[in-house]
Design a protein around this motif. Structure first.
Motif, short mmCIF file in Angstrom:
data_model
loop_
_atom_site.label_atom_id
_atom_site.label_comp_id
_atom_site.label_asym_id
_atom_site.label_seq_id
_atom_site.Cartn_x
_atom_site.Cartn_y
_atom_site.Cartn_z
N THR A 90 1.21 -1.07 0.03
CA THR A 90 0.06 -0.05 0.10
C THR A 90 0.85 1.22 0.03
OG1 THR A 90 -1.67 -1.03 1.16
CG2 THR A 90 -1.71 1.17 1.34
N THR A 117 -4.19 0.72 -2.78
CA THR A 117 -4.41 0.26 -1.32
C THR A 117 -4.64 -1.25 -1.28
OG1 THR A 117 -5.37 2.29 -0.91
CG2 THR A 117 -5.90 0.56 0.50
N SER A 119 -5.84 -4.35 0.96
CA SER A 119 -6.78 -4.67 2.41
C SER A 119 -6.34 -6.08 2.59
CB SER A 119 -8.13 -4.43 1.96
OG SER A 119 -8.51 -5.37 1.13
#
Length: 120
Positions: A90, A117, A119
């Protein structure tokens, strides 16, 4: 002058893939290296991958084997294929052009960046 525009960032789950693109325009023939850098929150910017005019590539150890940089000279575009993404990938990813020496000190040409990004 060289203009660089990144695209392809976004949100992906860990283990997934993304492909970043960098479209270059201007005096691109004067550039020896095109590269991808990234900067995570609170960390210094680091070289992720680079490719020379001769096609020689280099990668930071943390992405070797997962990321692939490639260059379409006809389209003046550089790609970063990112596989097996991890949360630690990220960051804001920047496309850059110039020489490695210039880029190391923040000179050369830079795009505005695209956010990736991952997760967990």
């Amino acid at each position: 002058q060289v203009q660089l525009v990144e695209s392809g960032g976004g949100l992906v789950q860990a283990g997934g893939s993304l492909r970043l693109s960098c479209a270059a325009s201007g005096s691109i023939t004067s550039v020896n290296v095109m590269a991808w850098y990234r900067q995570a929150l609170g960390k210094e910017r680091e070289l992720v991958a680079g490719i020379t005019n001769l096609g020689r590539t280099k990668y930071v150890d943390s992405v070797r084997g997962r990321f692939t940089i490639s260059r379409d000279k006809a389209m003046n575009t550089v790609y970063l294929q990112m596989n097996s993404l991890k949360a630690e990938d990220t960051a804001v990813y920047y496309c850059a052009a110039g020489d490695y020496g210039d880029l190391k000190f923040g000179t050369g040409y830079w795009g505005k960046g695209t956010l990736v990004t991952v997760s967990s």
